[in-house]
Design an enzyme around this catalytic site. Structure first.
Site, PDB file in Angstrom:
ATOM      1  N   GLY A 265     -13.613  18.179 -18.561  1.00 16.18           N
ATOM      2  CA  GLY A 265     -14.898  18.067 -17.895  1.00 16.18           C
ATOM      3  C   GLY A 265     -15.541  19.357 -17.438  1.00 16.18           C
ATOM      4  O   GLY A 265     -16.728  19.358 -17.093  1.00 16.18           O
ATOM      5  N   GLU A 299      -7.140  18.617 -19.853  1.00 14.64           N
ATOM      6  CA  GLU A 299      -7.624  18.158 -21.169  1.00 14.64           C
ATOM      7  C   GLU A 299      -9.015  18.707 -21.445  1.00 14.64           C
ATOM      8  O   GLU A 299      -9.965  17.932 -21.660  1.00 14.64           O
ATOM      9  CB  GLU A 299      -7.706  16.623 -21.193  1.00 14.64           C
ATOM     10  CG  GLU A 299      -6.418  15.889 -20.927  1.00 14.64           C
ATOM     11  CD  GLU A 299      -6.654  14.387 -20.712  1.00 14.64           C
ATOM     12  OE1 GLU A 299      -7.810  13.962 -20.498  1.00 14.64           O
ATOM     13  OE2 GLU A 299      -5.682  13.639 -20.757  1.00 14.64           O
ATOM     14  N   PRO A 300      -9.198  20.017 -21.480  1.00 12.16           N
ATOM     15  CA  PRO A 300     -10.545  20.558 -21.700  1.00 12.16           C
ATOM     16  C   PRO A 300     -10.950  20.458 -23.165  1.00 12.16           C
ATOM     17  O   PRO A 300     -10.125  20.625 -24.062  1.00 12.16           O
ATOM     18  CB  PRO A 300     -10.393  22.024 -21.284  1.00 12.16           C
ATOM     19  CG  PRO A 300      -8.958  22.337 -21.619  1.00 12.16           C
ATOM     20  CD  PRO A 300      -8.180  21.070 -21.399  1.00 12.16           C
ATOM     21  N   GLY A 301     -12.204  20.179 -23.402  1.00 14.68           N
ATOM     22  CA  GLY A 301     -12.726  20.191 -24.767  1.00 14.68           C
ATOM     23  C   GLY A 301     -13.858  21.202 -24.840  1.00 14.68           C
ATOM     24  O   GLY A 301     -13.750  22.290 -25.401  1.00 14.68           O
ATOM     25  N   ARG A 338     -27.010  16.551 -29.742  1.00 14.24           N
ATOM     26  CA  ARG A 338     -27.025  16.699 -28.278  1.00 14.24           C
ATOM     27  C   ARG A 338     -28.437  16.771 -27.678  1.00 14.24           C
ATOM     28  O   ARG A 338     -28.681  16.138 -26.655  1.00 14.24           O
ATOM     29  CB  ARG A 338     -26.169  17.887 -27.828  1.00 14.24           C
ATOM     30  CG  ARG A 338     -24.682  17.724 -28.204  1.00 14.24           C
ATOM     31  CD  ARG A 338     -23.791  18.776 -27.543  1.00 14.24           C
ATOM     32  NE  ARG A 338     -23.796  18.610 -26.109  1.00 14.24           N
ATOM     33  CZ  ARG A 338     -24.476  19.353 -25.265  1.00 14.24           C
ATOM     34  NH1 ARG A 338     -25.195  20.370 -25.698  1.00 14.24           N
ATOM     35  NH2 ARG A 338     -24.463  19.098 -23.985  1.00 14.24           N
ATOM     36  N   TYR A 342     -28.736  13.776 -25.184  1.00 16.63           N
ATOM     37  CA  TYR A 342     -28.527  14.108 -23.768  1.00 16.63           C
ATOM     38  C   TYR A 342     -29.625  15.012 -23.209  1.00 16.63           C
ATOM     39  O   TYR A 342     -29.419  15.625 -22.161  1.00 16.63           O
ATOM     40  CB  TYR A 342     -27.192  14.853 -23.583  1.00 16.63           C
ATOM     41  CG  TYR A 342     -25.984  14.244 -24.241  1.00 16.63           C
ATOM     42  CD1 TYR A 342     -25.507  12.986 -23.855  1.00 16.63           C
ATOM     43  CD2 TYR A 342     -25.279  14.939 -25.223  1.00 16.63           C
ATOM     44  CE1 TYR A 342     -24.365  12.452 -24.437  1.00 16.63           C
ATOM     45  CE2 TYR A 342     -24.139  14.400 -25.807  1.00 16.63           C
ATOM     46  CZ  TYR A 342     -23.693  13.160 -25.414  1.00 16.63           C
ATOM     47  OH  TYR A 342     -22.573  12.641 -25.994  1.00 16.63           O
ATOM     48  N   CYS A 370     -37.006  11.565 -39.730  1.00 15.97           N
ATOM     49  CA  CYS A 370     -38.221  10.815 -39.399  1.00 15.97           C
ATOM     50  C   CYS A 370     -38.117  10.124 -38.054  1.00 15.97           C
ATOM     51  O   CYS A 370     -38.092   8.892 -37.958  1.00 15.97           O
ATOM     52  CB  CYS A 370     -38.492   9.812 -40.512  1.00 15.97           C
ATOM     53  SG  CYS A 370     -38.658  10.669 -42.074  1.00 15.97           S
ATOM     54  N   GLU A 371     -38.031  10.936 -36.996  1.00 18.16           N
ATOM     55  CA  GLU A 371     -38.000  10.439 -35.615  1.00 18.16           C
ATOM     56  C   GLU A 371     -38.521  11.557 -34.737  1.00 18.16           C
ATOM     57  O   GLU A 371     -38.130  12.711 -34.917  1.00 18.16           O
ATOM     58  CB  GLU A 371     -36.551  10.207 -35.153  1.00 18.16           C
ATOM     59  CG  GLU A 371     -35.966   8.917 -35.571  1.00 18.16           C
ATOM     60  CD  GLU A 371     -34.851   8.467 -34.621  1.00 18.16           C
ATOM     61  OE1 GLU A 371     -34.921   8.770 -33.405  1.00 18.16           O
ATOM     62  OE2 GLU A 371     -33.944   7.812 -35.116  1.00 18.16           O
ATOM     63  N   TYR A 399     -18.753  18.959 -29.531  1.00 17.52           N
ATOM     64  CA  TYR A 399     -19.682  17.825 -29.644  1.00 17.52           C
ATOM     65  C   TYR A 399     -20.843  18.162 -30.576  1.00 17.52           C
ATOM     66  O   TYR A 399     -21.971  17.739 -30.367  1.00 17.52           O
ATOM     67  CB  TYR A 399     -20.158  17.384 -28.241  1.00 17.52           C
ATOM     68  CG  TYR A 399     -18.986  17.104 -27.322  1.00 17.52           C
ATOM     69  CD1 TYR A 399     -18.196  15.983 -27.515  1.00 17.52           C
ATOM     70  CD2 TYR A 399     -18.622  17.995 -26.309  1.00 17.52           C
ATOM     71  CE1 TYR A 399     -17.088  15.735 -26.712  1.00 17.52           C
ATOM     72  CE2 TYR A 399     -17.507  17.761 -25.502  1.00 17.52           C
ATOM     73  CZ  TYR A 399     -16.757  16.635 -25.706  1.00 17.52           C
ATOM     74  OH  TYR A 399     -15.656  16.398 -24.926  1.00 17.52           O
TER      75      TYR A 399
END
Ligand code: PLP
Length: 449
Positions: A265, A299-301, A338, A342, A370-371, A399
């Site tokens: 996190g 548990e870092p990502g 992302r 987000y 197309c968005e 990510y």
């Protein structure tokens, strides 16, 4: 409901020099343009094409080392388990595994990836709310370090799978501490309303139940309150304090607690965030869990991998809109989701040497999907970027590739690992034919008219 476009910030964007100053693996070279470690990004784009993910091995090693040193410096016995969902490239996992990292996995596929990259099962943790019987059996067969259980129902399932295999599953109980990590709602996981973990007040009874079930050895507690946590240590400290209190209570009742899993996190600075340092995180762990004298796990990502990667893209064309300039890239939301998902901000640097110093004006940076949500940035100060010009999205090492899709029938981008002056394609661009190759049109549909 999320806005379909990135939200404006009330502080000015960092400029190119600010962005580079905080990213030691990236340099603006007078002749070669943007360079990662010793490799010009333009050279990679020339040989591999775009869009392409590029990761710096040195940065992965350096950041893993910084975290490990911070934990050791705080006097903790600690292990670091890289969250494979942030980046499951075998080459990236191999770099980290060779440094001694373990892995945190959330699926059969991630478990196989970590093992294929050479990370031993005894350094792998299996997390997630929906492990299937098949996944539990695979984890046990491999000899995994621990399974983090997230519900009473799952505990019963692990017990029956393990018992049927004649094995004992090492299980940690993930508690939901009901604390606010103060991050984006989609990546907050430690509130009572979130699907994760066991309600705090149910934990003592469930832990005792684990101790009584066949096929289970309770090994500790786990907590993970969310991702991209940048607003101070309060959330971490509150969560760890709850874990400490609970561990104390369990041990007081004679139940075995061998280790404590602090989750991941820790956030990074994509724009101008000022996240807690690894030393501050280690200090908070020491202050809350230290007195128990148990080994701790992290548990870092994102913190390890995000800054180590860029997404290289080429300009397809610049389009003059009614009142804005659009820079249309060959990368899109299917590659880097992302910003669309987000409202995330990513630094965008031109790669050519002259472009880094050319006069800049606001531009909307978009992909060809197309968005309207396929918008990477609005009103970003960028130089003139003619067709073929290269740009690099910063902090795309976590990510990024793992969240890619083939939306709009766009193949998955290539991946490259840079290690000093060496570099290699670690995943070739997905061939277009591969998108069609495994599909079946039933005979009974006949042929087209
Ligand atoms: C996603 C996740 C992590 C990693 O989170 P980061 O924010 O990338 O550090 C760690 N543990 C669990 C259980 C997760 O779900």
């Amino acid at each position: 409901m999320a806005s379909p476009l990135p939200v404006p910030h009330d502080t000015p964007d960092p400029d190119f020099a600010d962005l580079l100053a905080r990213r030691p693996h990236l340099k603006a070279h007078a002749l070669d343009g943007l360079v990662m470690d010793d490799v010009p990004l333009a050279q990679i784009a020339r040989q591999v094409g775009t869009p392409t993910w590029v990761y710096s091995a040195a940065t992965l090693r350096r950041r893993y080392g910084t975290l490990r040193d911070a934990l050791e410096g705080a006097g903790l016995t600690a292990s670091v388990h890289f969250a494979a969902k942030a980046n499951d490239s075998l080459a990236v996992l191999r770099v980290l595994g060779a440094e001694g990292a373990g892995a945190d996995v959330v699926s059969e596929g991630e478990l196989l990836a970590a093992r294929a990259a050479g990370i031993p099962a005894r350094r792998i943790v299996f997390s997630g709310v929906g492990k299937t019987e098949r996944e539990i059996a695979l984890a046990l067969r491999e000899g995994i370090l621990q399974i983090n259980a997230e519900s009473a129902e799952e505990i019963e399932r692990i017990s029956s799978v393990a018992d049927a295999m004649g094995l004992t599953a090492p299980v940690s109980l993930r508690i939901n501490p009901d604390v606010d990590a103060r991050t984006h709602a989609k990546i907050s996981t430690g509130l009572a309303e979130n699907k994760f973990g066991i309600p705090y007040t149910d934990a003592p009874a469930l832990y005792a139940r684990m101790a009584s079930l066949p096929g289970i050895r309770p090994v500790g507690l786990a907590v993970h309150i969310g991702s991209q946590i940048t607003e101070g240590m309060a959330g971490f400290r509150a969560a760890y304090a709850r874990v400490a209190e609970m561990a104390q209570a369990l041990m007081g009742r004679g139940l075995p607690v061998e280790r404590l899993d602090c989750g991941g996190g820790l956030g990074i600075s994509y724009r101008d965030e000022a996240p807690p340092s690894p030393a501050a995180l280690a200090g908070a762990i020491k202050a809350t869990l230290g007195p128990l004298g148990l080994p701790v796990m992290l548990e870092p990502g994102r913190w390890i991998a995000a800054p180590a990667g860029v997404l290289l893209a080429s300009v397809v064309l610049q389009k003059r809109g009614a009142n804005r300039r659009f820079v249309i890239l060959d990368a899109a939301m299917n590659d880097l989701v992302r910003p669309a998902m987000y409202e995330a901000w990513h630094g965008i640097l031109p790669v050519a040497p002259d472009a880094l110093h050319a006069p800049a004006s606001p531009a909307d940076v978009v992909g060809p999907v197309c968005e309207t949500g396929d918008t990477f940035a609005r009103g970003r100060a960028l130089p003139d970027l003619p067709p073929g010009a290269l740009v690099a999205f910063l902090d795309a090492g976590a990510y990024g590739a793992t969240m890619s899709s083939t939306y709009n029938a766009r193949p998955l981008a290539a991946e490259v690992l840079v290690d000093g002056h060496r570099w290699a394609v670690t995943r070739p661009r997905q061939p277009l034919e591969a998108l069609l190759a495994h599909q079946v049109v039933p005979d009974w549909l006949g042929t087209t008219a």
